[in-house]
Design a protein around this motif. Structure first.
Motif, PDB file in Angstrom:
ATOM      1  N   VAL A  88       0.871  -1.168   0.000  1.00  0.00           N
ATOM      2  CA  VAL A  88       0.000   0.000   0.000  1.00  0.00           C
ATOM      3  C   VAL A  88       0.911   1.221   0.000  1.00  0.00           C
ATOM      4  O   VAL A  88       2.091   1.123   0.363  1.00  0.00           O
ATOM      5  N   LEU A  89       0.405   2.363  -0.404  1.00  0.00           N
ATOM      6  CA  LEU A  89       1.202   3.580  -0.278  1.00  0.00           C
ATOM      7  C   LEU A  89       1.607   3.775   1.187  1.00  0.00           C
ATOM      8  O   LEU A  89       0.777   3.671   2.085  1.00  0.00           O
ATOM      9  N   GLY A  90       2.860   4.040   1.395  1.00  0.00           N
ATOM     10  CA  GLY A  90       3.405   4.099   2.749  1.00  0.00           C
ATOM     11  C   GLY A  90       4.091   2.813   3.138  1.00  0.00           C
ATOM     12  O   GLY A  90       4.835   2.781   4.124  1.00  0.00           O
ATOM     13  N   GLY A  91       3.853   1.728   2.378  1.00  0.00           N
ATOM     14  CA  GLY A  91       4.505   0.460   2.663  1.00  0.00           C
ATOM     15  C   GLY A  91       4.248   0.002   4.089  1.00  0.00           C
ATOM     16  O   GLY A  91       3.142   0.139   4.616  1.00  0.00           O
ATOM     17  N   SER A  92       5.262  -0.519   4.719  1.00  0.00           N
ATOM     18  CA  SER A  92       5.092  -1.034   6.077  1.00  0.00           C
ATOM     19  C   SER A  92       4.844   0.071   7.092  1.00  0.00           C
ATOM     20  O   SER A  92       4.338  -0.200   8.186  1.00  0.00           O
ATOM     21  N   SER A  93       5.153   1.328   6.752  1.00  0.00           N
ATOM     22  CA  SER A  93       4.836   2.417   7.678  1.00  0.00           C
ATOM     23  C   SER A  93       3.332   2.661   7.759  1.00  0.00           C
ATOM     24  O   SER A  93       2.871   3.372   8.651  1.00  0.00           O
ATOM     25  N   SER A  94       2.558   2.065   6.843  1.00  0.00           N
ATOM     26  CA  SER A  94       1.100   2.165   6.882  1.00  0.00           C
ATOM     27  C   SER A  94       0.445   1.027   7.644  1.00  0.00           C
ATOM     28  O   SER A  94      -0.771   1.046   7.857  1.00  0.00           O
ATOM     29  N   VAL A  95       1.230   0.018   8.041  1.00  0.00           N
ATOM     30  CA  VAL A  95       0.640  -1.133   8.729  1.00  0.00           C
ATOM     31  C   VAL A  95       1.404  -1.514   9.994  1.00  0.00           C
ATOM     32  O   VAL A  95       1.047  -2.474  10.667  1.00  0.00           O
ATOM     33  N   ASN A  96       2.465  -0.779  10.345  1.00  0.00           N
ATOM     34  CA  ASN A  96       3.310  -1.173  11.474  1.00  0.00           C
ATOM     35  C   ASN A  96       2.757  -0.655  12.798  1.00  0.00           C
ATOM     36  O   ASN A  96       1.684  -0.054  12.852  1.00  0.00           O
ATOM     37  N   ALA A  97       3.500  -0.875  13.868  1.00  0.00           N
ATOM     38  CA  ALA A  97       3.070  -0.444  15.196  1.00  0.00           C
ATOM     39  C   ALA A  97       3.542   0.970  15.537  1.00  0.00           C
ATOM     40  O   ALA A  97       3.438   1.391  16.693  1.00  0.00           O
ATOM     41  N   MET A  98       4.077   1.685  14.561  1.00  0.00           N
ATOM     42  CA  MET A  98       4.307   3.133  14.645  1.00  0.00           C
ATOM     43  C   MET A  98       5.341   3.554  15.671  1.00  0.00           C
ATOM     44  O   MET A  98       5.398   4.726  16.065  1.00  0.00           O
ATOM     45  N   ILE A  99       6.189   2.649  16.118  1.00  0.00           N
ATOM     46  CA  ILE A  99       7.218   3.003  17.108  1.00  0.00           C
ATOM     47  C   ILE A  99       8.343   3.760  16.415  1.00  0.00           C
ATOM     48  O   ILE A  99       8.831   3.345  15.357  1.00  0.00           O
ATOM     49  N   TYR A 100       8.740   4.868  17.020  1.00  0.00           N
ATOM     50  CA  TYR A 100       9.848   5.654  16.486  1.00  0.00           C
ATOM     51  C   TYR A 100      11.101   5.328  17.280  1.00  0.00           C
ATOM     52  O   TYR A 100      11.264   5.730  18.439  1.00  0.00           O
ATOM     53  N   ALA A 101      11.986   4.556  16.679  1.00  0.00           N
ATOM     54  CA  ALA A 101      13.248   4.169  17.324  1.00  0.00           C
ATOM     55  C   ALA A 101      14.330   4.119  16.256  1.00  0.00           C
ATOM     56  O   ALA A 101      14.089   3.653  15.142  1.00  0.00           O
ATOM     57  N   ARG A 102      15.516   4.595  16.594  1.00  0.00           N
ATOM     58  CA  ARG A 102      16.588   4.744  15.602  1.00  0.00           C
ATOM     59  C   ARG A 102      17.659   3.672  15.682  1.00  0.00           C
ATOM     60  O   ARG A 102      18.452   3.530  14.755  1.00  0.00           O
ATOM     61  N   GLY A 103      17.735   2.943  16.783  1.00  0.00           N
ATOM     62  CA  GLY A 103      18.863   2.060  16.998  1.00  0.00           C
ATOM     63  C   GLY A 103      19.933   2.754  17.819  1.00  0.00           C
ATOM     64  O   GLY A 103      19.739   3.855  18.343  1.00  0.00           O
ATOM     65  N   HIS A 104      21.077   2.112  17.937  1.00  0.00           N
ATOM     66  CA  HIS A 104      22.180   2.618  18.757  1.00  0.00           C
ATOM     67  C   HIS A 104      23.222   3.290  17.870  1.00  0.00           C
ATOM     68  O   HIS A 104      23.452   2.860  16.731  1.00  0.00           O
ATOM     69  N   ARG A 105      23.860   4.326  18.378  1.00  0.00           N
ATOM     70  CA  ARG A 105      24.876   5.018  17.576  1.00  0.00           C
ATOM     71  C   ARG A 105      25.977   4.066  17.119  1.00  0.00           C
ATOM     72  O   ARG A 105      26.551   4.238  16.040  1.00  0.00           O
ATOM     73  N   ALA A 106      26.272   3.032  17.921  1.00  0.00           N
ATOM     74  CA  ALA A 106      27.314   2.081  17.547  1.00  0.00           C
ATOM     75  C   ALA A 106      26.964   1.322  16.268  1.00  0.00           C
ATOM     76  O   ALA A 106      27.865   0.864  15.552  1.00  0.00           O
ATOM     77  N   ALA A 112      30.202   2.557   9.139  1.00  0.00           N
ATOM     78  CA  ALA A 112      31.311   3.374   8.632  1.00  0.00           C
ATOM     79  C   ALA A 112      32.637   2.638   8.776  1.00  0.00           C
ATOM     80  O   ALA A 112      33.501   2.710   7.894  1.00  0.00           O
ATOM     81  N   ALA A 113      32.802   1.924   9.885  1.00  0.00           N
ATOM     82  CA  ALA A 113      34.054   1.206  10.117  1.00  0.00           C
ATOM     83  C   ALA A 113      34.287   0.108   9.085  1.00  0.00           C
ATOM     84  O   ALA A 113      35.430  -0.296   8.844  1.00  0.00           O
ATOM     85  N   GLU A 114      33.224  -0.363   8.464  1.00  0.00           N
ATOM     86  CA  GLU A 114      33.351  -1.375   7.417  1.00  0.00           C
ATOM     87  C   GLU A 114      33.711  -0.775   6.060  1.00  0.00           C
ATOM     88  O   GLU A 114      33.773  -1.496   5.068  1.00  0.00           O
ATOM     89  N   GLY A 115      33.895   0.534   6.017  1.00  0.00           N
ATOM     90  CA  GLY A 115      34.300   1.176   4.770  1.00  0.00           C
ATOM     91  C   GLY A 115      33.224   1.968   4.086  1.00  0.00           C
ATOM     92  O   GLY A 115      33.425   2.437   2.946  1.00  0.00           O
ATOM     93  N   ASN A 116      32.092   2.165   4.765  1.00  0.00           N
ATOM     94  CA  ASN A 116      30.985   2.926   4.186  1.00  0.00           C
ATOM     95  C   ASN A 116      31.063   4.379   4.654  1.00  0.00           C
ATOM     96  O   ASN A 116      30.405   4.784   5.620  1.00  0.00           O
ATOM     97  N   TRP A 119      28.408   7.178   6.656  1.00  0.00           N
ATOM     98  CA  TRP A 119      27.284   6.493   7.298  1.00  0.00           C
ATOM     99  C   TRP A 119      27.492   6.300   8.798  1.00  0.00           C
ATOM    100  O   TRP A 119      26.759   5.542   9.436  1.00  0.00           O
ATOM    101  N   GLY A 120      28.477   6.979   9.399  1.00  0.00           N
ATOM    102  CA  GLY A 120      28.638   6.933  10.844  1.00  0.00           C
ATOM    103  C   GLY A 120      27.539   7.717  11.549  1.00  0.00           C
ATOM    104  O   GLY A 120      26.778   8.473  10.927  1.00  0.00           O
ATOM    105  N   TRP A 121      27.461   7.574  12.856  1.00  0.00           N
ATOM    106  CA  TRP A 121      26.398   8.221  13.620  1.00  0.00           C
ATOM    107  C   TRP A 121      26.375   9.731  13.416  1.00  0.00           C
ATOM    108  O   TRP A 121      25.316  10.321  13.206  1.00  0.00           O
ATOM    109  N   ASP A 122      27.526  10.362  13.478  1.00  0.00           N
ATOM    110  CA  ASP A 122      27.554  11.812  13.314  1.00  0.00           C
ATOM    111  C   ASP A 122      27.138  12.229  11.907  1.00  0.00           C
ATOM    112  O   ASP A 122      26.680  13.361  11.695  1.00  0.00           O
TER     113      ASP A 122
END
Length: 552
Positions: A88-106, A112-116, A119-122
């Motif tokens: 659907v338009l919005g994809g899984s953001s239209s059917v998920n539980a709407m929690i806003y969480a980003r993960g850990h800075r690590a 980034a440490a893998e060569g990307n 893409w580090g936290w900063d």
């Protein structure tokens, strides 16, 4: 199909989910470029999408959902797992539980440490802040004025606070902002809501911009292959209403179909492991062996507690029906009350042992009895708690079942193949059970359902986990970003060895983030939009020189 019948745009985006909506909105900010977005599902018009509590019925009726299944999983005693993804338009953001969480800075520093580079936290924090309008206000970690509304629950259920108190009694710190300076602790989640309604990526990014003359949104358009001229992507073939159509791209084709469908579309287009393509009779355009590899996900198990006297909790009973009717009337009148819930209102990030440097487990506390992803009807009242493994070591794959573009992909997460994953989940289950046994919750005289109540030893808990664990809906990694021989895109998200083609969705994550994936995918979309615009400003097409590891 005559050339005159084929529409041509500058940027052609496949997939109207979280990343696709971001890209469509951001790239079409330039009135001098034409942008098209293809989405296989329908428009997001269902009231069940916009009413937050409607997600319970969406789970039952399968509406707006691809409803995939995995291959039989040896680690789950041969069971097939359920893989719901938004169609659907919005994809899984239209059917998920709407929690806003980003993960850990690590997590991002690890990318980034893998060569990307970039893409580090900063590097990514500014994109999180740019995407966000946090109703708490701006600070070093949060932004205001962005498209995505983030807020505290408008009418929080009191049992979310009861869970937090139980967590504190078990020795965990209370955390009022899982996306702030520290992730660890228990608390109430912020959600992607606005004015008592779900605020999906479609609502945040697409809806305000649908009137742009340079933005075309096409629904019911199931992409069947990327069209190439030589090694350059120049368009997409898709099926709509039983007819085969094609759209061309002057500058770039961008795949944002998600971690299960982006690799499938690449393979259908002749890009992927040569042996698998040949086995299905697909001509090999580019032997890229990492396509579909590195699938991993947050494997999760739920403890369910029956609390028949606590009728304020969600449940099927006469009292529950009365509460639901009152909730419907209140939500229709003022967009407040019971139906503004996302069910998983509270939770936490904890460590499975003191030796862990950062949380490796996540909890989701649900104000109802949740069995089989909510698809099974359960009578009476109660509550549930999930524990999921944040950084699993097991790796699986996505492949083809056939060359038919309308067929589901072959999905094999390889859940619990690594013994470390099982051991962490066993420890996590015991930690979760300890929280639920604390006085704040135990005083309500709930009883753990028989399915898990008899599991006391580590061996018994492992058996319960293998019989009941499944995804908590965060597949990633199948078009992995990096520079190795099994990586699919570079740090600019360009497909290795090809031109004019990027992948922008959860599939590019080298490793899964320690939290829900919707906010990170929106961040990826925001950053990718800048990468695409930077290439345009440089006055060149995004040609990517193949690595030595990629066959010419």
């Amino acid at each position: 199909m005559a050339a005159s019948d084929i529409a041509t745009v500058d940027y052609l985006i496949v997939g109207g989910g979280s990343a696709g909506c971001v890209l469509a909105a951001r790239l079409s900010e330039d009135p001098d470029v034409q942008v098209a977005l293809l989405e296989a599902g329908p428009p997001d018009t269902s009231i069940l999408i916009h009413c937050p509590a409607g997600l319970a019925l969406l789970a039952k009726n399968g509406q707006a959902n691809w409803g995939f299944q995995t291959e039989p999983q040896p680690g789950l005693n041969g069971r097939r797992g359920y893989q719901p993804r938004g169609k659907v338009l919005g994809g899984s953001s239209s059917v998920n539980a709407m929690i806003y969480a980003r993960g850990h800075r690590a997590d991002y520093d690890g990318w980034a440490a893998e060569g990307n580079a970039g893409w580090g936290w900063d590097d990514v924090l500014p994109y999180f802040r740019r995407s966000e309008h946090n109703e708490r206000g701006a600070d070093a970690f949060h932004g205001t004025g962005g498209p995505l509304n983030v807020m505290d629950l408008r009418s929080p259920h009191r049992f979310g606070g009861v869970f937090v108190e139980a967590g504190k009694q078990a020795g965990y710190p209370e955390n009022r902002d899982f996306n702030g300076a520290q992730q660890e602790g228990v608390g109430l989640y912020q959600v992607t809501h606005k004015d008592g309604e779900r605020y999906s990526a479609a609502k945040a990014y697409l809806a305000p911009n649908r009137g742009r003359a340079n933005l075309q949104v096409v629904t019911g358009a199931h992409a069947s292959r990327v069209v190439f001229e030589g090694r350059r992507a120049v368009g997409v073939e898709y099926e709509q209403g039983g007819q085969r159509r094609q759209m061309r791209a002057r500058r770039e084709v961008i795949l944002s179909a998600g971690a299960l469908l982006s690799p499938q579309l690449l393979m259908l287009s002749g890009v992927g492991p040569a042996a698998e393509l040949q086995a299905h009779g697909i001509p090999v355009l580019h032997d890229l062996p990492g396509v579909g590899r590195n699938l991993h996900d947050h494997v999760d198990v739920v403890q369910v507690v029956d609390a028949p006297t606590v009728t304020e909790l969600f449940g099927l009973s006469f009292s529950g029906l009365v509460n639901a009717v009152k909730g419907i009337l209140e939500w229709r009148r003022s967009r407040t009350g019971l139906l503004t819930t996302n069910f998983a209102e509270a939770g936490g990030f904890i460590r499975s042992s003191p030796a862990e440097a950062i949380p490796d487990l996540q909890l989701h506390f649900v104000i109802g009895k949740l069995v089989d992803h909510g698809r099974k009807t359960v009578f009476g009242h109660g509550y549930s708690c999930h524990v999921c493994l944040l950084r699993p070591k097991s790796r699986g794959s996505v492949g083809l079942k056939s060359a038919d573009p309308l067929a589901a992909p072959r999905i094999d997460p390889n859940f619990l193949a690594d013994p470390d994953d099982v051991q962490r989940l066993v420890r996590g289950f015991k930690a979760m059970r300890n929280i639920l046994a604390q006085p704040a919750l135990a005083g309500h005289r709930g009883r753990e359902l028989a399915a898990s109540a008899g599991a006391r030893t580590d061996a018994e808990i492992e058996a319960f986990v293998r019989n009941h664990a499944d995804t908590i809906y965060h597949p990633v990694g199948t078009c992995r970003m990096g520079t190795g021989p099994l990586d699919v895109v570079d740090a600019q998200l360009r497909v290795h060895g090809l031109e004019g083609l990027r992948v922008v969705d959860a599939s590019i994550m080298p490793t899964i983030v320690g939290g829900n994936t919707n906010a990170p995918v929106i961040m990826i979309g925001e950053k990718a939009a800048d990468l695409v615009r930077a290439a345009a400003r440089a006055g060149r097409e995004p040609v990517h020189v193949p690595r030595e590891a990629v066959a010419a």
